[in-house]
Design a protein around this motif. Sequence first.
Motif, PDB file in Angstrom:
ATOM      1  N   MET A   1       0.876  -1.187   0.000  1.00  0.00           N
ATOM      2  CA  MET A   1       0.000   0.000   0.000  1.00  0.00           C
ATOM      3  C   MET A   1       0.905   1.226   0.000  1.00  0.00           C
ATOM      4  N   TRP A   4       2.421   3.472   3.051  1.00  0.00           N
ATOM      5  CA  TRP A   4       2.370   2.689   4.294  1.00  0.00           C
ATOM      6  C   TRP A   4       3.605   1.782   4.348  1.00  0.00           C
ATOM      7  N   SER A   5       4.138   1.583   5.550  1.00  0.00           N
ATOM      8  CA  SER A   5       5.236   0.634   5.757  1.00  0.00           C
ATOM      9  C   SER A   5       4.607  -0.660   6.254  1.00  0.00           C
ATOM     10  N   ILE A   6       4.830  -1.735   5.510  1.00  0.00           N
ATOM     11  CA  ILE A   6       4.225  -3.021   5.888  1.00  0.00           C
ATOM     12  C   ILE A   6       5.313  -3.912   6.488  1.00  0.00           C
ATOM     13  N   ALA A  16       0.910  -2.580   9.606  1.00  0.00           N
ATOM     14  CA  ALA A  16       1.031  -1.467   8.651  1.00  0.00           C
ATOM     15  C   ALA A  16       1.107  -0.156   9.427  1.00  0.00           C
ATOM     16  N   LEU A  17       2.080   0.672   9.078  1.00  0.00           N
ATOM     17  CA  LEU A  17       2.253   1.964   9.737  1.00  0.00           C
ATOM     18  C   LEU A  17       2.284   3.042   8.661  1.00  0.00           C
ATOM     19  N   ARG A  18       1.442   4.043   8.809  1.00  0.00           N
ATOM     20  CA  ARG A  18       1.358   5.073   7.770  1.00  0.00           C
ATOM     21  C   ARG A  18       2.663   5.882   7.722  1.00  0.00           C
ATOM     22  N   GLU A  19       3.122   6.129   6.504  1.00  0.00           N
ATOM     23  CA  GLU A  19       4.350   6.909   6.308  1.00  0.00           C
ATOM     24  C   GLU A  19       3.962   8.317   5.852  1.00  0.00           C
ATOM     25  N   ASP A  20       4.032   9.281   6.760  1.00  0.00           N
ATOM     26  CA  ASP A  20       3.722  10.653   6.345  1.00  0.00           C
ATOM     27  C   ASP A  20       4.878  11.241   5.557  1.00  0.00           C
ATOM     28  N   ASN A  38       5.378   9.003  11.403  1.00  0.00           N
ATOM     29  CA  ASN A  38       3.994   8.522  11.556  1.00  0.00           C
ATOM     30  C   ASN A  38       3.297   9.452  12.550  1.00  0.00           C
TER      31      ASN A  38
END
Length: 281
Positions: A1, A4-6, A16-20, A38
């Motif tokens: 995605m 996002w860092s999976i 999954a951590l959102r990558e701003d 994040n």
Amino acid sequence: MKGWSIETLHADHAQALREDRVLYDSETDHQRLRVFENPTFGRILTLDDVVQVTEGDNFIYHEMLTHVPILAHGAARRVLIIGGGDGGMAREVLRHASVEHVTMIEIDAGVVDFSRQYLPGISAGAFDDPRLHLTIADGADYMRETAERFDVIIVDSTDPVGPGEVLFTDTFYGHARRALAPGGILVTQNGVPFLQGEELTNTMRAFRALFSDATCYLATVPTYAGGPMAFGWGTDGSARQVTLTQLRDRFAAAGIASDYYTPEVHLAAFALPGYVARLMP
Ligand code: SAM
């Protein structure tokens, strides 16, 4: 995605951590090193796409792997950290004025250099503390060859894949035991038992053969996904018999501000739920 860092550390569980904002993404000699921002966890360091440390929740992990053995020991002067390249473990160890000398053996200079530049809040000046003695080397080689003796040894490694694998072997644990001073304590980052139960069982089997007191204790770190994380504990001393009153006195005397560790949490962390207790050999 996209964006996002999976993390796919586990066979059938991903995080999954959102990558701003991606601040860095490159290969060192040993592993792929990334940092991104994040909204909830702040800056996040991953090695080979596995979360190593976040600005937001690292206090839990670093407080529990340092204050528990150091305050249980009661007179720790010399501490060894294997791994810990982000500097968070050294930060918490060095809060103890009673600690006179910290040896840190980190295999990847890139993690240290990088963390100092992009994650300065994690080490918070630890790398400039005159008590810290950093060597870039494989922790397994160091442990095999050192003639030094330590009151507390903290293994703050990656998971048992890649360069971290050697730090989960019976041979390494045997060398670590030899490097402990009388009454010394070995503690280890030992994964999330719900998803990495075999890792804990293997370490505990080795610890049971080496130490008169071998167990683990728990703390939940949000970005080490899958429930409570286990910390291996091995000693031939009586440090686990420390009383709540003793811990309260030692914690007060240390004058350390903490956001997770308390003497009550310290003792409670050793109470194992059934599914973890059943992983103990
Ligand atoms: N808190 C993280 C965890 O629980 O997975 C660990 C963070 S710390 C960044 C892990 C460190 O272990 C990394 O800097 C990595 O380079 C280091 N490391 C891995 N294998 C090593 C080895 N054989 N000797 C020394 N350091 C090692």
